[in-house]
Motif scaffolding. Structure first.
Motif, short mmCIF file in Angstrom:
data_model
loop_
_atom_site.label_atom_id
_atom_site.label_comp_id
_atom_site.label_asym_id
_atom_site.label_seq_id
_atom_site.Cartn_x
_atom_site.Cartn_y
_atom_site.Cartn_z
N ALA A 156 0.86 -1.18 0.00
CA ALA A 156 0.00 0.00 0.00
C ALA A 156 0.89 1.23 0.00
CB ALA A 156 -0.92 0.02 1.21
N SER A 254 5.36 4.15 1.36
CA SER A 254 5.01 2.80 0.88
C SER A 254 5.33 1.77 1.95
CB SER A 254 5.79 2.46 -0.40
OG SER A 254 5.56 3.43 -1.40
N SER A 272 -1.03 -0.18 7.79
CA SER A 272 -1.60 0.61 6.69
C SER A 272 -2.74 1.48 7.21
CB SER A 272 -2.11 -0.32 5.59
OG SER A 272 -1.06 -1.08 5.03
N SER A 276 -2.95 5.55 6.98
CA SER A 276 -4.05 6.23 6.29
C SER A 276 -4.72 7.26 7.18
CB SER A 276 -5.09 5.23 5.80
OG SER A 276 -5.77 4.64 6.89
N PRO A 287 -5.22 5.00 -0.32
CA PRO A 287 -3.98 4.42 -0.84
C PRO A 287 -3.84 4.65 -2.34
CG PRO A 287 -5.10 2.90 0.64
CD PRO A 287 -6.06 4.03 0.37
N LYS A 290 -2.59 -0.56 -3.94
CA LYS A 290 -2.84 -1.59 -2.94
C LYS A 290 -2.86 -2.94 -3.64
CE LYS A 290 -5.35 -1.96 1.33
NZ LYS A 290 -6.37 -1.36 2.17
#
Length: 291
Positions: A156, A254, A272, A276, A287, A290
């Protein structure tokens, strides 16, 4: 080496002052207790229990051994308990940039560790380029890196808007040459700063080098110089966007992992989620990529 089974029998006899009672406590027979004690005495070359005494009790040599026997048995019990506990018997190695280890990210780590007591998280912070290199070399199971564009194998990626920042206390413009607050050589932000200022044909010098985001932000707050930083990291600090240059193109954050299933996949998903939801109104939390 003294047999723990024989030491346990010796301690039981000394505590009970009776072969019969010791046998009951050990769920054994009196003859077995006598045999064990005899074997221990043969191994030490000393008589340990005075059988002629009423009640029976340890001899002087037995009294000296008794304290050591208790300590040895306690250590053995602790070692057995430790080996029976699966906590920390497996490891997930993680590499992350310093500013990514926020309170929400640390909470995700803690929640994962609570659910998976058998797994120990080994987290290393560092510069993105070094973390990427070490991940590719197999030193990390999971790595987060900041880079101009996400690799094809990124699990992601999230946008990382950048801006030039200066102290809120600054009055007037910056002198010539411009003082820069930077991370050490090899740092991505440092290279972006120098490349931009060279393209603008401005003179500059390094006024402060910090090894952590906290030290760099403190130096900017104090007015030591101007610096390029992620927008998401400055909310709690007395800094403001500087008009010295327009904002640079955003980077991406990343996340990479060799595995996408099991406990590792679960941890990647949690990390992740933390990425976010990072602070910073200008960040698009969707993202970019993904897998």
């Amino acid at each position: 080496m003294l047999d723990p089974k024989l030491l346990r029998t010796f301690v039981a006899v000394a505590d009970a002052a009776s072969f019969t009672i010791a046998a009951d406590r050990l769920n054994s027979t009196q003859s077995t207790v006598s045999q064990h004690l005899g074997r221990l005495e043969a191994a030490t070359g000393r008589q340990l229990i005075d059988r002629a005494a009423r009640p029976i009790g340890p001899t002087p040599a037995g009294e000296r051994l008794l304290g050591y026997a208790r300590r040895l048995l306690t250590l053995q019990a602790e070692a057995e308990a430790l080996l029976a506990d699966p906590a920390g018997t497996a490891t997930i190695r993680i590499g992350v940039p310093d500013d990514i280890v926020t309170a929400p990210m640390s909470q995700r780590f803690a929640q994962f560790a609570e659910r998976h007591r058998a797994i120990r998280l080994d987290v290393t912070t560092g510069l993105s380029r070094d973390l990427s290199r070490r991940f590719r070399a197999g030193e990390f199971d999971i790595a987060i890196a900041k880079e101009p564009a996400a690799g094809n194998d990124a699990r992601a990626s999230f946008p990382e808007p950048l801006a030039w920042f200066e102290s809120c206390e600054l009055s007037g413009g910056w002198p010539d040459p411009i003082p820069l607050v930077t991370f050490p050589s090899g740092g991505l932000y440092r290279d972006l700063m120098i490349d931009r200022i060279e393209r603008e044909q401005r003179r500059w010098y390094i006024a402060f080098t910090g090894n952590s985001l906290g030290s760099v932000l403190s130096a900017v707050e104090a007015g030591l110089g101007v610096s390029v930083l992620p927008v998401s990291t400055v909310a709690a600090h007395a800094v403001r966007a500087s008009g010295i240059f327009t904002a640079d193109a955003p980077l991406v954050v990343s996340i990479y992992a060799w595995e996408c299933g099991g406990a590792t996949g679960e941890l990647v998903a949690a990390m992740s989620e933390a990425l976010s939801n990072r602070p910073g109104e200008q960040i698009n939390t969707k993202p970019l990529n993904k897998r």
